[in-house]
Design a protein around this motif. Structure first.
Motif, PDB file in Angstrom:
ATOM      1  N   CYS A 106       2.225   1.910  -3.340  1.00  4.88           N
ATOM      2  CA  CYS A 106       1.200   2.459  -4.239  1.00  4.88           C
ATOM      3  C   CYS A 106       0.996   3.948  -3.987  1.00  4.88           C
ATOM      4  CB  CYS A 106      -0.114   1.709  -4.055  1.00  4.88           C
ATOM      5  SG  CYS A 106      -0.043  -0.020  -4.553  1.00  4.88           S
ATOM      6  N   GLN A 107       1.170   4.393  -2.737  1.00  3.00           N
ATOM      7  CA  GLN A 107       0.998   5.804  -2.418  1.00  3.00           C
ATOM      8  C   GLN A 107       2.073   6.661  -3.074  1.00  3.00           C
ATOM      9  OE1 GLN A 107      -2.170   5.654  -1.501  1.00  3.00           O
ATOM     10  NE2 GLN A 107      -1.800   7.254   0.007  1.00  3.00           N
ATOM     11  N   PHE A 131       0.838  -1.201   0.000  1.00  5.10           N
ATOM     12  CA  PHE A 131       0.000   0.000   0.000  1.00  5.10           C
ATOM     13  C   PHE A 131       0.875   1.254   0.000  1.00  5.10           C
ATOM     14  CE2 PHE A 131      -2.015   3.486   2.274  1.00  5.10           C
ATOM     15  CZ  PHE A 131      -3.212   3.628   1.575  1.00  5.10           C
ATOM     16  N   GLN A 144      -1.151   2.849  -7.696  1.00  9.44           N
ATOM     17  CA  GLN A 144      -2.423   3.109  -7.026  1.00  9.44           C
ATOM     18  C   GLN A 144      -3.589   2.860  -7.976  1.00  9.44           C
ATOM     19  OE1 GLN A 144      -4.233   7.178  -6.014  1.00  9.44           O
ATOM     20  NE2 GLN A 144      -3.285   6.579  -4.069  1.00  9.44           N
TER      21      GLN A 144
END
Length: 284
Positions: free
Chosen positions: A129-130, A126, A136
């Motif tokens: 992805c940020q 996660f 994302q």
């Protein structure tokens, strides 16, 4: 990925098939009535909130993409591979382990009712992805596809990531699998090249049709296949691969359930030329 040649037995009599199915059904129901030691309750951390709509009703839907270090990380994914996946018509060759929560009713900023879903992915993935908008975008896409497959809904691909909200509603606990088997498993290269073989017509349905799924049943039409001896069937926790030699059919699909590989049963009817696979559902 487990391969068992005994799964395919075209010589089995119809009565034996029925007896085996009833035995499988009774055993699976009994197992699902007891506590499952292979699950663990987690409370995920908020991540991002994605706003979209359902189709064709255009009702508001919010997807809370959360994070937890108890979810396994997906295989390493390069930017080049990601671009190929995003341009592909079928990006199912790469799987992101995720937990899909039940829908819950919430109220948006306009005091209007809406539906929210919680999706949990690995915390490190996660964070990656940020930092990379392309990653994302990919996670949002596979999250929407996962929810569509699990709940038989259709979601718009016109979404918006809310800037000042990480979560709509309250963070709920979820059950995840803790079994040692990996969620993502490598398959051995098939003897049949996918480019040389045809994709057979198939149907997937769950039993019972409503309520908690107990079995996932696949019916695959294989015109021209005379004997099950030409079939190679691989069953994974959430993947099914079928090869019909020589270079006749090739099917590689993911499904939205986790199934018991060891108790799965397949029967090929040479008269109808239909392969029926019964997969006990252990989690979804």
């Amino acid at each position: 990925m487990a391969t068992d040649s005994t799964l395919l037995n075209s010589e089995m009599e119809l009565q034996q098939q029925e007896d085996l199915y009833q035995q499988l059904l009774s055993q699976t129901i009994g197992n699902m009535q007891t506590a499952n030691p292979d699950t663990k309750v987690i409370r995920p951390q908020p991540g991002i909130c994605v706003k979209t709509t359902s189709e064709p009703s255009k009702e508001k839907v919010f997807v809370n993409i959360c994070q937890s270090n108890l979810l396994p990380a997906p295989p390493e994914l390069s930017r080049e591979k990601l671009l190929d996946l995003l341009q592909s018509e079928d990006p199912s060759g790469y799987r992101v382990p995720m937990s899909l929560g039940e829908p819950h009713t919430e109220v948006d900023n306009n005091s209007q009712g809406c539906t929210a879903y919680d999706v949990v992915i690995n915390q490190d993935f996660f964070q990656k992805c940020q930092k990379e908008p392309l990653f994302q975008q990919f996670v949002i896409m596979v999250s929407l596809e996962g929810l569509e497959n699990k709940y038989n809904i259709e979601l718009s691909r016109e979404w918006k990531v809310l800037k000042n909200r990480k979560f709509l509603g309250s963070v709920s606990e979820q059950n995840i699998r803790t079994k040692s088997k990996p969620v993502i498993q490598e398959l051995q290269p098939p003897e049949t090249s996918p480019s040389e073989a045809r994709r057979p017509e198939f149907t997937l349905f769950v039993e019972p049709p409503s309520g908690v799924p107990e079995h996932l049943i696949a019916e695959i039409k294989l015109p021209g296949v005379v004997s099950s001896r030409s079939l190679v069937l691989d069953i994974g926790e959430d993947r099914l691969v079928l090869t019909a030699r020589p270079s006749l059919y090739y099917l590689d699909i993911f499904h939205p359930f986790l199934v018991d590989q060891d108790l799965s049963v397949a029967q090929y009817n040479s008269s109808t030329q239909i392969l029926t696979i019964t997969l006990p559902v252990v989690s979804s």
